[in-house]
Design a protein around this motif. Sequence first.
Motif, PDB file in Angstrom:
ATOM      1  N   VAL A  32       9.590   3.067   9.931  1.00 56.32           N
ATOM      2  CA  VAL A  32       8.652   3.208   8.819  1.00 56.32           C
ATOM      3  C   VAL A  32       7.773   4.446   9.013  1.00 56.32           C
ATOM      4  O   VAL A  32       7.112   4.585  10.044  1.00 56.32           O
ATOM      5  CB  VAL A  32       7.750   1.960   8.686  1.00 56.32           C
ATOM      6  N   ASP A  33       7.797   5.330   8.010  1.00 55.59           N
ATOM      7  CA  ASP A  33       6.814   6.404   7.908  1.00 55.59           C
ATOM      8  C   ASP A  33       5.818   5.933   6.857  1.00 55.59           C
ATOM      9  O   ASP A  33       6.073   6.028   5.659  1.00 55.59           O
ATOM     10  CB  ASP A  33       7.477   7.718   7.494  1.00 55.59           C
ATOM     11  N   ALA A  34       4.692   5.413   7.310  1.00 57.11           N
ATOM     12  CA  ALA A  34       3.763   4.734   6.408  1.00 57.11           C
ATOM     13  C   ALA A  34       2.953   5.685   5.543  1.00 57.11           C
ATOM     14  O   ALA A  34       2.296   5.257   4.593  1.00 57.11           O
ATOM     15  CB  ALA A  34       2.811   3.845   7.223  1.00 57.11           C
ATOM     16  N   THR A  35       2.997   6.974   5.867  1.00 54.37           N
ATOM     17  CA  THR A  35       2.237   7.986   5.116  1.00 54.37           C
ATOM     18  C   THR A  35       3.121   9.216   4.973  1.00 54.37           C
ATOM     19  O   THR A  35       2.984  10.179   5.735  1.00 54.37           O
ATOM     20  CB  THR A  35       0.937   8.334   5.856  1.00 54.37           C
ATOM     21  N   PHE A  36       4.007   9.231   3.995  1.00 59.12           N
ATOM     22  CA  PHE A  36       5.029  10.276   3.869  1.00 59.12           C
ATOM     23  C   PHE A  36       4.436  11.672   3.766  1.00 59.12           C
ATOM     24  O   PHE A  36       4.929  12.604   4.404  1.00 59.12           O
ATOM     25  CB  PHE A  36       5.901   9.983   2.640  1.00 59.12           C
ATOM     26  N   HIS A  85       0.687  -1.804   1.995  1.00 59.58           N
ATOM     27  CA  HIS A  85       1.843  -2.579   1.535  1.00 59.58           C
ATOM     28  C   HIS A  85       2.919  -2.711   2.618  1.00 59.58           C
ATOM     29  O   HIS A  85       3.973  -3.302   2.352  1.00 59.58           O
ATOM     30  CB  HIS A  85       2.416  -1.967   0.269  1.00 59.58           C
ATOM     31  N   LEU A  86       2.644  -2.229   3.806  1.00 62.82           N
ATOM     32  CA  LEU A  86       3.490  -2.580   4.956  1.00 62.82           C
ATOM     33  C   LEU A  86       3.673  -4.092   5.039  1.00 62.82           C
ATOM     34  O   LEU A  86       4.720  -4.586   5.463  1.00 62.82           O
ATOM     35  CB  LEU A  86       2.823  -2.108   6.254  1.00 62.82           C
ATOM     36  N   ALA A  87       2.638  -4.807   4.650  1.00 65.42           N
ATOM     37  CA  ALA A  87       2.679  -6.268   4.730  1.00 65.42           C
ATOM     38  C   ALA A  87       3.782  -6.871   3.873  1.00 65.42           C
ATOM     39  O   ALA A  87       4.158  -8.035   4.062  1.00 65.42           O
ATOM     40  CB  ALA A  87       1.322  -6.849   4.311  1.00 65.42           C
ATOM     41  N   ASP A  88       4.317  -6.096   2.910  1.00 68.39           N
ATOM     42  CA  ASP A  88       5.382  -6.605   2.053  1.00 68.39           C
ATOM     43  C   ASP A  88       6.750  -6.583   2.739  1.00 68.39           C
ATOM     44  O   ASP A  88       7.706  -7.190   2.229  1.00 68.39           O
ATOM     45  CB  ASP A  88       5.456  -5.784   0.765  1.00 68.39           C
ATOM     46  N   LEU A  89       6.860  -5.874   3.859  1.00 70.62           N
ATOM     47  CA  LEU A  89       8.134  -5.836   4.579  1.00 70.62           C
ATOM     48  C   LEU A  89       8.355  -7.151   5.314  1.00 70.62           C
ATOM     49  O   LEU A  89       7.402  -7.839   5.681  1.00 70.62           O
ATOM     50  CB  LEU A  89       8.137  -4.672   5.576  1.00 70.62           C
ATOM     51  N   GLU A 217     -10.678   0.865   4.669  1.00 69.41           N
ATOM     52  CA  GLU A 217     -10.247  -0.508   4.397  1.00 69.41           C
ATOM     53  C   GLU A 217      -8.718  -0.603   4.412  1.00 69.41           C
ATOM     54  O   GLU A 217      -8.151  -1.551   4.974  1.00 69.41           O
ATOM     55  CB  GLU A 217     -10.791  -0.975   3.047  1.00 69.41           C
ATOM     56  N   GLU A 218      -8.064   0.394   3.813  1.00 67.06           N
ATOM     57  CA  GLU A 218      -6.604   0.364   3.798  1.00 67.06           C
ATOM     58  C   GLU A 218      -6.034   0.553   5.205  1.00 67.06           C
ATOM     59  O   GLU A 218      -5.019  -0.060   5.563  1.00 67.06           O
ATOM     60  CB  GLU A 218      -6.045   1.428   2.860  1.00 67.06           C
ATOM     61  N   LEU A 219      -6.687   1.386   6.016  1.00 68.39           N
ATOM     62  CA  LEU A 219      -6.238   1.554   7.401  1.00 68.39           C
ATOM     63  C   LEU A 219      -6.311   0.233   8.152  1.00 68.39           C
ATOM     64  O   LEU A 219      -5.367  -0.139   8.873  1.00 68.39           O
ATOM     65  CB  LEU A 219      -7.095   2.614   8.093  1.00 68.39           C
ATOM     66  N   GLN A 220      -7.405  -0.490   8.007  1.00 63.92           N
ATOM     67  CA  GLN A 220      -7.526  -1.793   8.668  1.00 63.92           C
ATOM     68  C   GLN A 220      -6.405  -2.726   8.234  1.00 63.92           C
ATOM     69  O   GLN A 220      -5.789  -3.412   9.060  1.00 63.92           O
ATOM     70  CB  GLN A 220      -8.886  -2.426   8.324  1.00 63.92           C
ATOM     71  N   GLN A 221      -6.130  -2.761   6.936  1.00 64.00           N
ATOM     72  CA  GLN A 221      -5.077  -3.630   6.413  1.00 64.00           C
ATOM     73  C   GLN A 221      -3.708  -3.211   6.944  1.00 64.00           C
ATOM     74  O   GLN A 221      -2.872  -4.060   7.293  1.00 64.00           O
ATOM     75  CB  GLN A 221      -5.094  -3.606   4.889  1.00 64.00           C
ATOM     76  N   ALA A 222      -3.470  -1.908   7.009  1.00 59.52           N
ATOM     77  CA  ALA A 222      -2.173  -1.422   7.474  1.00 59.52           C
ATOM     78  C   ALA A 222      -1.969  -1.709   8.956  1.00 59.52           C
ATOM     79  O   ALA A 222      -0.857  -2.057   9.381  1.00 59.52           O
ATOM     80  CB  ALA A 222      -2.055   0.084   7.207  1.00 59.52           C
ATOM     81  N   LEU A 223      -3.012  -1.570   9.736  1.00 62.01           N
ATOM     82  CA  LEU A 223      -2.893  -1.877  11.169  1.00 62.01           C
ATOM     83  C   LEU A 223      -2.574  -3.355  11.381  1.00 62.01           C
ATOM     84  O   LEU A 223      -1.700  -3.702  12.192  1.00 62.01           O
ATOM     85  CB  LEU A 223      -4.189  -1.500  11.895  1.00 62.01           C
ATOM     86  N   GLU A 224      -3.258  -4.216  10.659  1.00 65.43           N
ATOM     87  CA  GLU A 224      -2.961  -5.647  10.769  1.00 65.43           C
ATOM     88  C   GLU A 224      -1.525  -5.930  10.329  1.00 65.43           C
ATOM     89  O   GLU A 224      -0.812  -6.732  10.949  1.00 65.43           O
ATOM     90  CB  GLU A 224      -3.953  -6.459   9.924  1.00 65.43           C
TER      91      GLU A 224
END
Length: 309
Positions: A32-36, A85-89, A217-224
Motif C-alpha cells: 500500500v502506498d497510502a499517499t500516492f 480509508h486504509l481501514a476499508d482494506l 486527525e486523518e493521520l491518527q486514523q490511518a495509523l490505527e
Amino acid sequence: MTPDLQHTTVLLDEAVDALLGGAGPEPSGTWVDATFGRGGHSRRILLQLGPQGRLVAFDKDPEAIAEATRITDARFSIRHEGFRHLADLPPGSAAGVLMDLGVSSPQIDSPGRGFSFRFDGPLDMRMDTTRGESVAQWLATAEVQQIAEVIRDYGEERFAGPIAKAIVARREERGPLATTAELADLVAGAVKTRESGQNPATRTFQALRIFINAELEELQQALEASLHVLQPGGRLVVISFHSLEDRIVKQFIAQHSKEVYDRRAPFAPPKVMKLVALDRVKPSAAEVAANPRSRSAIMRVAERTKAPA
C-alpha cells in the motif's frame, strides 16, 4: 514567472528499501502506498515487485489521481480517497504500508491551489478540490478565537492572536480575504519578529492547510488502520515533514511497541505489543543539497508483530 511543477520524491531509495526489506527478490502480496502524490514511491515499488505482487494506492487530490492513470501496470490500482480509508482494506491483507505525509511540489507551486504565499492565487488549500470548504470560505465566517486556536495549535505561531484579530478586522472593513497574497501581506503586518530566512506567513499557511484538510486527525486514523491491515512481519514506513506529524507517528509507534500490563490484574499476561520500532532516518546531506525541501523530513519504520484481531 511560471513555477516549476516537477516533484522530487524525498527519501525514495530509503523508503522503498525499508518497506520491502526482507520480502525477497520478487516480493508478492499486496502493498500500500497510502499517499500516492505524484507517484515516485509507487513507481519504484512496482519496479521491485514480482509478478504476483500488487500495489494499492490512495490519494484525495484529483491531480494525483490523474497522474496515477498514466501508470498502466496491471498490478497497480488507485483509490480517490484519503488514507484514513486504509481501514476499508481486509484485515491482515497488506504486506507493507508506506505513508509520505509531505505536500508535493506541484501542489505547493501551483498558484491555483492556494498552498503557497510565494505565488498569488485563490485562497483554497484543499487537498481534494472536489469537496469541502476552502480556507477563504472558512475565514469568511470563523470567529477570532477559532482562527487564533487553529494558527496557534497547528502552526505553533506565537502571534496567532494578533493575526486572527487582523483577519477579522480586515473582513469587517473590506470584506473577506480571497487570495494568498492578501493573507500573506496581512500576516506580515501582524507578525513583529520572525526567524531569519523564514517568511512571516509560513506558520499561518501551514496551520490553515493542516486544519482545512484535517491532516492530523486523518493521520491518527490511518495509523490505527495500519494495525488492522498489516500482516505479521509487515512494515509500516512513515515520512513526516514537521514536528506535529512526527510527534504523532513517534508516539504511536512507541505506544504499540511495548507490552501493557493491567495493574488491576497483576498476574494476568500483558497485552502483546503490536509493533517493533526498527529505524529513524533523515535525508543525507547530498539529498538536502539537491532538494532543500527534504531538509525537515524524518522517516520512521516499524514492523507488525501480532496478527490483527
